[in-house]
Design a protein around this motif. Structure first.
Motif, mmCIF file in Angstrom:
data_model
loop_
_atom_site.group_PDB
_atom_site.id
_atom_site.type_symbol
_atom_site.label_atom_id
_atom_site.label_comp_id
_atom_site.label_asym_id
_atom_site.label_seq_id
_atom_site.Cartn_x
_atom_site.Cartn_y
_atom_site.Cartn_z
ATOM 1 N N VAL A 1 90.287 34.896 -5.127
ATOM 2 C CA VAL A 1 88.864 34.600 -5.279
ATOM 3 C C VAL A 1 88.686 33.187 -5.820
ATOM 4 O O VAL A 1 87.860 32.413 -5.343
ATOM 5 N N ASP A 2 89.495 32.838 -6.816
ATOM 6 C CA ASP A 2 89.395 31.505 -7.389
ATOM 7 C C ASP A 2 89.712 30.438 -6.358
ATOM 8 O O ASP A 2 89.021 29.426 -6.255
ATOM 9 N N ALA A 3 90.768 30.697 -5.565
ATOM 10 C CA ALA A 3 91.163 29.713 -4.565
ATOM 11 C C ALA A 3 90.062 29.528 -3.534
ATOM 12 O O ALA A 3 89.722 28.401 -3.162
ATOM 13 N N ALA A 4 89.479 30.648 -3.110
ATOM 14 C CA ALA A 4 88.402 30.565 -2.126
ATOM 15 C C ALA A 4 87.210 29.831 -2.710
ATOM 16 O O ALA A 4 86.584 29.004 -2.045
ATOM 17 N N THR A 5 86.907 30.116 -3.997
ATOM 18 C CA THR A 5 85.773 29.461 -4.635
ATOM 19 C C THR A 5 85.978 27.953 -4.671
ATOM 20 O O THR A 5 85.056 27.181 -4.437
#
Lengths: 299, 355
Positions: free
Chosen positions: A4-8
């Motif tokens: 999720v962090d990477a996508a964000t």
């Protein structure tokens, strides 16, 4: 949460700095630190309210009680009234609104305990009272140009004092001012997140093999999710077409996908991909992105 | 409604209909999970929206009772979702919801009046008692300064001008006579209510408050400037006493000072003690990191400093009003004794329950 962090990071451009707190129930929650600009804006708004309030009270006081005498006493009384009001203002609102003042609420930031514990009244008192020391009282002395004021070297020291406190916010990782340091608090931004519809298609018209679904990982899945959730706009069909083409090449999808079917194809692919990756994850084979070999199942 | 009931899949009003029995379709565990729990999340979201907008008091008793249960259910949903779901929107939503609920559930409970009352009744005296060793050190620093200042000035009054800056000396100095000190300082005429109020309002910006606040804040600089400032205050006091001692005015001067000095010097000493607490916890963080140690004890130190500012305010009232109203030395000593005993009872709590 790493996917999720990477996508964000990709989707929102530059991601905010985050910190983790642990609730008393033992769940880790990540919070976004408020930016310097947001804090400055909130502070300015609060100062404006405070200034209006103090001025109003001061004018009433001057008209009703002591019509006539001005000069140094008027200044002293104004400073005194403003002192009382600003402390009541900050402490009252941060207590009543759980870490928010009107300015912070407008900007969307709030004060929390650094480790995720309850925000204690003593912490609120400490962080706001330190604001007096780090800013208002030195500023008040610097600005009150009365003859009986402190001697010049004291003024110089006060100026250095003020500047070093402002600098403190910029040099520490958690953007704490002295008050936060003493009270054990940080200031975070809390934008609201809405729950959107589930994208999963119940009836699949396109069927994919496990081999095809192995091409991507969680990161790509979540970028695709973001694309599918995008509201209709002028550029969206074009992007959909491009993404569709790329996926077809990557997974060796031979049959051409008609232009009308593209969205359907992508949603089916999303559903199948998510089902596949979630199943793999349950079996302990997490696959973060397409370069990740952990989920290959072939090593 | 029990906690178990919240974890169970339960049809709630407004929940999506049960899944169609589909043969060709795919059932995702995460979708099923969402479908069964979503009603609870929406319910919690509604409660939090209301609490954020109108305060927690706006919630009905029934809702208040459900709030912590729904909060825990949301937290458990988040933990499950992190393990089984890859829906980014769902994960972000649950984390955001849990966080918002967390702030409502664990927010501060007291209003400002309760907070102030609690501060004055228990927190401030308790913080002072906890810092008694630091207070002792501050007293020693100031006493040493006073003794040195007295010893220097009593022999050679030129020291007075060296130790006391001109604005504070206010025209007093080696050239002052006994008569001028009596008339202009110790038994100066009552200047009227206006000036008295001015002095009172000016308390925040007076020299002593500034010194007190600097003394506290310099604790962040390892406490050395704190000790030096305290000793310097002592030096000045010593110099003043010596000046009056040489003119046989010691008792009258002490009365003139003590009526507000007990409170004011007490406040400076407390600021010093608070500064030393900061320095102590920063230099010797025990088993915590320095920043954590500062946070643990910084609140206490800030409480002491806040209380000290209130004491400065009281001292300003005593100085501006009572000292001028009570124009004789025994009366002034009486007020000073009352304040000293009052502060002792307040801080040390020799009677009654200690916290």
């Amino acid at each position: 949460m790493s996917s999720v962090d990477a996508a964000t990071r990709v989707l929102r451009g530059r991601a905010r700095a985050t910190r983790e707190i642990v609730t008393p129930e033992g769940v880790t929650l990540s919070v976004e630190l408020a930016q310097h600009g947001e804090r400055a804006t909130a502070f300015m708004i609060d100062l404006f309210f405070w200034f209006c309030g103090s001025l109003l009270l001061f004018l009433t006081f001057m008209v009703l009680v002591v019509r006539g005498w001005v000069s140094i006493f008027a200044v002293s009384i104004l400073l005194f009234i403003s002192f009382i009001i600003r402390n009541f203002y900050f402490i009252h609102f941060e207590l009543a609104w759980r870490g928010m003042t009107p300015g912070k609420r407008i900007v969307g930031i709030r004060v929390i305990d650094r480790h995720g514990g309850p925000l204690l009244p003593s912490a609120i008192v400490a962080r706001n009272f330190t604001r007096e020391i780090e800013m208002f009282i030195p500023l008040g002395i610097l600005l009150s140009a009365s003859g009986a004021g402190p001697i010049p070297w004291e003024r110089l020291m006060l100026a250095i004092w003020l500047l070093s406190f402002v600098a403190l916010i910029f040099v520490n990782r958690d953007r704490m001012r002295a008050g936060d340091l003493i009270a054990g608090t940080i200031v975070i931004a809390l934008p609201r997140q809405r729950l959107l519809d589930d994208l999963v298609e119940r009836q699949a018209s396109f069927v994919f093999t496990d081999r095809q679904l192995r091409a991507y990982g969680a990161f790509e899945l979540q970028v695709l999710e973001d694309l599918l959730r995008r509201p209709d706009g002028p550029g969206v069909p074009l992007i959909l077409g491009e993404v569709c083409g790329k996926i077809c090449r990557k997974i060796d999808w031979r049959e051409p996908v008609a232009e009308a079917d593209r969205l359907r194809f992508l949603r089916d692919f999303y559903t199948a991909q998510r089902a596949f990756l979630e199943r793999e994850q349950l079996f302990g084979r997490k696959r973060a992105d397409k370069h990740d070999t952990a989920g290959d199942g072939r090593q | 409604m029990s906690v178990e009931a919240l974890h169970e899949p339960q049809p709630a009003p407004g929940a999506p209909p049960p899944a169609l029995p589909d043969s060709a379709g795919i059932t995702l565990k995460s979708s099923e999970f969402r479908r069964t729990r979503e009603a609870g999340w929406r319910d919690l979201e509604r409660l939090i929206d209301a609490a954020e907008k109108r305060g927690i008091r706006a919630l009905a008793p029934d809702d208040l009772q459900r709030l912590p249960l729904l909060y825990r259910a949301a937290l458990s949903s988040l933990s499950v979702a992190r393990a089984i779901a890859l829906d980014r929107n769902l994960l972000l939503y649950l984390e955001n919801l849990s966080l918002r609920a967390f702030f409502v559930v664990y927010g501060p409970r007291s209003s400002m009046l309760e907070g102030c009352a609690r501060f004055l009744r228990t927190d401030f005296p308790a913080a002072v008692r906890a810092a008694r060793l630091h207070l002792l050190l501050a007293v020693v620093a100031m006493a040493v300064g006073a003794a040195v200042g007295f010893a220097l000035t009593v022999r050679d009054e030129a020291w007075f001008s060296t130790l006391v800056p001109a604005p504070l000396a206010g025209g007093r100095g080696p050239e002052s006579t006994r008569a001028s000190l009596l008339a202009q300082e110790i038994f100066a005429p009552w200047p009227g209510f206006g000036v008295a109020l001015g002095i009172m309002a000016n308390f925040l910006f007076s020299h002593n408050t500034l010194v007190g606040i600097l003394t506290f804040s310099f604790g962040l600089a390892a406490g050395v400037p704190t000790i030096l400032l305290l000793a310097y205050q002592g030096l000045m006091i010593g110099a003043f006493v010596a000046l009056h001692y040489n003119r046989d005015l010691t008792v009258d001067f002490l009365g003139w000072t003590a009526i507000h000095g007990v409170t004011e010097i007490g406040a400076i000493l407390l600021c010093g003690a608070a500064g030393l607490v900061l320095a102590d916890k920063m230099l010797f963080p025990d088993r915590y990191s320095r920043v954590d140690s500062l946070a643990r004890h910084g609140r206490r130190a800030a409480e002491i400093a806040l209380g000290a500012v209130l004491m400065f305010f009281l001292a300003a009232i005593l100085e501006g009003v009572f000292r001028q109203l009570i124009n004789n030395t025994p009366g002034r000593f009486a007020v000073a004794a009352v304040t000293a005993i009052g502060w002792f009872i307040y801080f040390a709590r020799p009677f009654g329950r200690r916290r």
